[in-house]
Structures are given as structure tokens and as C-alpha cells.
Design a protein around this motif. Structure first.
Motif, PDB file in Angstrom:
ATOM      1  N   TRP A   1     -13.157 -15.691 -11.579  1.00 40.14           N
ATOM      2  CA  TRP A   1     -14.306 -15.321 -12.401  1.00 40.14           C
ATOM      3  C   TRP A   1     -14.225 -16.070 -13.727  1.00 40.14           C
ATOM      4  O   TRP A   1     -13.207 -16.661 -14.066  1.00 40.14           O
ATOM      5  CB  TRP A   1     -14.327 -13.807 -12.648  1.00 40.14           C
TER       6      TRP A   1
ATOM      7  N   THR B   1     -19.009 -13.784 -14.645  1.00 40.90           N
ATOM      8  CA  THR B   1     -19.558 -14.171 -13.347  1.00 40.90           C
ATOM      9  C   THR B   1     -18.470 -14.830 -12.503  1.00 40.90           C
ATOM     10  O   THR B   1     -17.437 -15.263 -13.025  1.00 40.90           O
ATOM     11  CB  THR B   1     -20.730 -15.164 -13.501  1.00 40.90           C
ATOM     12  N   THR B   2     -18.733 -14.936 -11.213  1.00 40.24           N
ATOM     13  CA  THR B   2     -17.822 -15.673 -10.345  1.00 40.24           C
ATOM     14  C   THR B   2     -17.916 -17.155 -10.665  1.00 40.24           C
ATOM     15  O   THR B   2     -18.923 -17.653 -11.158  1.00 40.24           O
ATOM     16  CB  THR B   2     -18.190 -15.443  -8.872  1.00 40.24           C
TER      17      THR B   2
ATOM     18  N   ARG C   1     -22.416 -15.618  -7.151  1.00 36.38           N
ATOM     19  CA  ARG C   1     -22.008 -14.691  -6.087  1.00 36.38           C
ATOM     20  C   ARG C   1     -21.773 -13.287  -6.647  1.00 36.38           C
ATOM     21  O   ARG C   1     -21.994 -12.294  -5.970  1.00 36.38           O
ATOM     22  CB  ARG C   1     -20.729 -15.191  -5.428  1.00 36.38           C
ATOM     23  N   GLY C   2     -21.323 -13.220  -7.895  1.00 35.24           N
ATOM     24  CA  GLY C   2     -21.069 -11.918  -8.518  1.00 35.24           C
ATOM     25  C   GLY C   2     -21.328 -11.985 -10.007  1.00 35.24           C
ATOM     26  O   GLY C   2     -21.053 -12.995 -10.652  1.00 35.24           O
TER      27      GLY C   2
ATOM     28  N   GLY D   1     -27.188  -7.788  -1.199  1.00 31.62           N
ATOM     29  CA  GLY D   1     -25.973  -7.535  -1.961  1.00 31.62           C
ATOM     30  C   GLY D   1     -25.783  -6.087  -2.337  1.00 31.62           C
ATOM     31  O   GLY D   1     -26.492  -5.193  -1.837  1.00 31.62           O
TER      32      GLY D   1
ATOM     33  N   PHE E   1     -23.295  -4.128 -12.178  1.00 33.65           N
ATOM     34  CA  PHE E   1     -22.592  -4.990 -11.233  1.00 33.65           C
ATOM     35  C   PHE E   1     -23.604  -5.504 -10.210  1.00 33.65           C
ATOM     36  O   PHE E   1     -24.476  -4.748  -9.758  1.00 33.65           O
ATOM     37  CB  PHE E   1     -21.510  -4.226 -10.477  1.00 33.65           C
TER      38      PHE E   1
ATOM     39  N   PHE F   1     -23.083  -7.863  -6.677  1.00 29.76           N
ATOM     40  CA  PHE F   1     -22.211  -8.628  -5.783  1.00 29.76           C
ATOM     41  C   PHE F   1     -23.008  -9.025  -4.541  1.00 29.76           C
ATOM     42  O   PHE F   1     -23.613  -8.162  -3.889  1.00 29.76           O
ATOM     43  CB  PHE F   1     -21.014  -7.790  -5.328  1.00 29.76           C
ATOM     44  N   ASP F   2     -23.018 -10.309  -4.178  1.00 28.93           N
ATOM     45  CA  ASP F   2     -23.630 -10.716  -2.921  1.00 28.93           C
ATOM     46  C   ASP F   2     -22.888 -10.087  -1.749  1.00 28.93           C
ATOM     47  O   ASP F   2     -21.663  -9.932  -1.784  1.00 28.93           O
ATOM     48  CB  ASP F   2     -23.591 -12.237  -2.766  1.00 28.93           C
TER      49      ASP F   2
ATOM     50  N   GLY G   1     -19.547 -13.341  -0.513  1.00 22.80           N
ATOM     51  CA  GLY G   1     -19.620 -12.545  -1.732  1.00 22.80           C
ATOM     52  C   GLY G   1     -18.266 -11.988  -2.126  1.00 22.80           C
ATOM     53  O   GLY G   1     -17.323 -11.959  -1.327  1.00 22.80           O
ATOM     54  N   PRO G   2     -18.120 -11.528  -3.372  1.00 20.42           N
ATOM     55  CA  PRO G   2     -16.849 -10.940  -3.808  1.00 20.42           C
ATOM     56  C   PRO G   2     -16.566  -9.649  -3.030  1.00 20.42           C
ATOM     57  O   PRO G   2     -17.499  -8.938  -2.643  1.00 20.42           O
ATOM     58  CB  PRO G   2     -17.082 -10.637  -5.295  1.00 20.42           C
TER      59      PRO G   2
ATOM     60  N   MET H   1     -15.095  -4.528  -7.630  1.00 22.11           N
ATOM     61  CA  MET H   1     -15.845  -3.630  -8.515  1.00 22.11           C
ATOM     62  C   MET H   1     -14.911  -2.600  -9.134  1.00 22.11           C
ATOM     63  O   MET H   1     -14.924  -2.362 -10.344  1.00 22.11           O
ATOM     64  CB  MET H   1     -16.962  -2.922  -7.744  1.00 22.11           C
TER      65      MET H   1
END
Length: 308
Positions: free
Chosen positions: A140, A154-155, A171-172, A249, A270, A272-273, A278-279, A284
Motif C-alpha cells: 500500500w 491506496t494499494t 484495487r483498494g 467489491g 474502505f 476493496f475490489d 483485490g486485497p 480491512m
């Protein structure tokens, strides 16, 4: 709110940038200045400041300052003129009458100086307004630019948005902000109210009105429960979102009282994909556990006992 004199800068320039400044109406505390007006956010004056800092008064006008400086320059000029007229003879020059009163002090006012901010830590992003830090996990980063001025992580990886291949999506994403514009007061009510807004911002329409994921088709409530974050009892709501394009997501709204004196509600969103790219959802919970008050190395998180 305590009555506070707005900060000013010398020479009639605009006010100082957003930051914490001493609150004249409440000694020993600071109040957040958002660049245009005072907010309801307050906190105790940091112990590192030896003397209380107060916003300085408006600077004296240029005309008054020039007059004082001019007066100070006149006396040497007069003395020099008298010496030249005497021609340097044996007779001493006549005494020059001077006032025994001290010359007026020339002072200048400056904008109040914000309190020292915590040292930048590459493993955290600081949300100074809400008094918390967000952890930066492996994989991240802190983005260089965001559409809204909030603390964000972010990712590292981004990709062409499924609904608009001319743009790139993360992605996140995790961001924190103050709660405002609502009649709800409890963390549970606020989280349940915010989740729809969080879902729309992440997978519905972006800030420019673009449906970069093809819009939201449906959602399912995955979790809704109390949680302890940064030592404060809050509440979270998590949705699984199905989008018109792409994998969809998970979105989550986490609301808890700020660790600052005002305890204004904070919401951490939050997004997340879903899918293998995705993460993991476990990130989380890991990020929630890593949210801490500014200057603290410990803090409550998911799994902590629920306290008052």
C-alpha cells in the motif's frame, strides 16, 4: 464554540493555511482553522510548547511603521549636520536637545504558528484534523494526489477502470474524514447512514459523475457490529457490492469518536475490489487494528473488549 480571533498575516495578506491554533476563548486548548473559518474541533495545547501561543493581533499599518523608522533616522542626520557647520574647530558643538523618553519600539505582527505536527512516518498517514493515523501496509502507499483533501492510503497496483478504460482505478482505498451534515449522533446510526454514500463514491459515481465501474446493481450486508478503534467504541457496516462492469467489491463505513477533546465523530471508509486481484478482506481488519491516536504507539482495534 469559544469566541476566537481569526488569524491574520502581516501586510493585509490572506489568512494562514489550515492547522491547529491557540484558542483565546479557552486557555490551554487549540482549535482547528480550515483556512477560511474556525471549526468545532479542539484539542489540549501540546505539552511541548513552553508558553501558551495566542493568535497575534493585526499588524500595524505601513504608514505608522514608516513614521517611527523615519523619526529614528532624523536624529543622526541632525547631529551630522551640526558637526559639518562647526567646521571641526576647537569649540565643541552646541548640545543637541534630546528627549529622555525611550524611542517607540517597532513591532510587527505575524500569523500564529501552527503547533508542531508529528514527525512524518512512512508507515502511517496522519489525519491531523481527527487526531488519528492510518497504517500503510505492505503493498500500500500514500497517494500523491486525491480528489478530496482527506487522509488516504491506496494499494500500489492500479488498473484500467472496467467502465472507463481511459482512467485508472485502485484495487483498494481507505480514507478518513469528519462526519458532518447529519442529524444522526451514535456511531451505529452514522455508520448505517454513511455506507450508501461510501458505496456510491467507490463503485457508483466518482466525484466527476463518471460510472467507472458501470454503476451499482445490488448490494448485500456482510457485517454490522460494534468495534473498538483507537481506544474508542465505534460501529462498522460492510457491504458486498455488485457492479455493472468488473468484479465489484466490498465497502465499509467505520465510525467512532475522535480521540481529540471534542470527540467529534470520525468515519473511515474502505473500498476493496472483489475477486482474486483485490486485497484480502483480512486487510480491512488489519488496517482497523492499526488506526491509532496521533502520538500513540498503542490503541484499541478489532478484537479489543468493548468499553465505554
Amino acid at each position: 464554540m469559544s469566541m476566537t480571533t481569526p488569524p491574520s498575516t502581516p501586510g493585509g495578506m490572506g489568512g494562514p493555511p489550515p492547522g491547529w491554533y491557540a484558542d483565546q476563548g479557552a486557555p490551554g486548548t487549540e482549535r482547528w482553522w480550515d483556512g477560511a473559518a474556525w471549526t468545532a474541533h479542539t484539542r489540549p495545547l501540546p505539552a511541548t510548547l513552553a508558553m501558551p501561543v495566542r493568535p497575534a493581533p493585526n499588524a500595524p499599518s505601513g504608514r505608522g511603521t514608516a513614521a517611527v523608522i523615519g523619526a529614528l533616522l532624523v536624529v543622526p542626520a541632525v547631529i551630522g549636520g551640526v558637526l559639518l557647520l562647526n567646521g571641526g574647530g576647537d569649540e565643541p558643538p552646541p548640545p543637541v536637545a534630546t528627549s529622555s523618553a525611550p524611542a517607540p519600539a517597532v513591532t510587527s505582527a505575524a500569523a500564529p504558528t501552527p503547533s508542531p505536527s508529528p514527525t512524518e512516518d512512512p508507515t502511517h498517514v496522519t489525519d491531523q484534523l481527527n487526531g488519528i493515523t492510518l497504517p500503510i501496509l505492505k503493498g500500500w502507499k500514500k497517494p500523491e494526489n486525491t480528489l478530496d483533501d482527506v487522509a488516504t492510503v491506496t494499494t500500489d497496483e492500479s488498473y484500467e477502470c472496467p467502465g472507463d478504460t481511459s482512467r485508472y482505478c485502485d484495487r483498494g482505498t481507505v480514507s478518513s474524514r469528519s462526519v458532518s451534515g447529519t442529524a444522526a449522533t451514535t456511531p451505529e446510526a452514522l455508520a448505517k447512514e454513511d455506507i450508501a454514500t461510501a458505496a456510491k463514491a467507490a463503485y457508483g459515481e466518482d466525484a466527476l459523475g463518471n460510472r467507472i465501474h458501470g454503476g451499482i446493481r445490488s448490494h448485500t450486508v456482510v457485517a454490522a457490529r460494534p468495534a473498538v478503534v483507537a481506544g474508542r467504541t465505534g460501529y462498522l457496516v460492510r457491504w458486498r457490492v455488485i457492479t455493472g462492469k468488473g468484479p465489484g467489491g466490498y465497502v465499509q463505513s467505520l465510525v467512532f469518536p475522535s480521540s481529540l477533546g471534542s470527540e467529534s465523530p470520525v468515519v473511515v471508509r474502505f473500498a476493496f475490489d472483489a475477486g482474486p486481484d483485490g486485497p484480502p478482506l483480512s486487510a480491512m481488519d488489519e488496517i482497523m487494528r492499526g488506526i491509532k491516536p496521533i502520538g500513540s504507539s498503542t490503541g484499541g482495534g478489532v478484537g479489543s473488549s468493548i468499553g465505554p
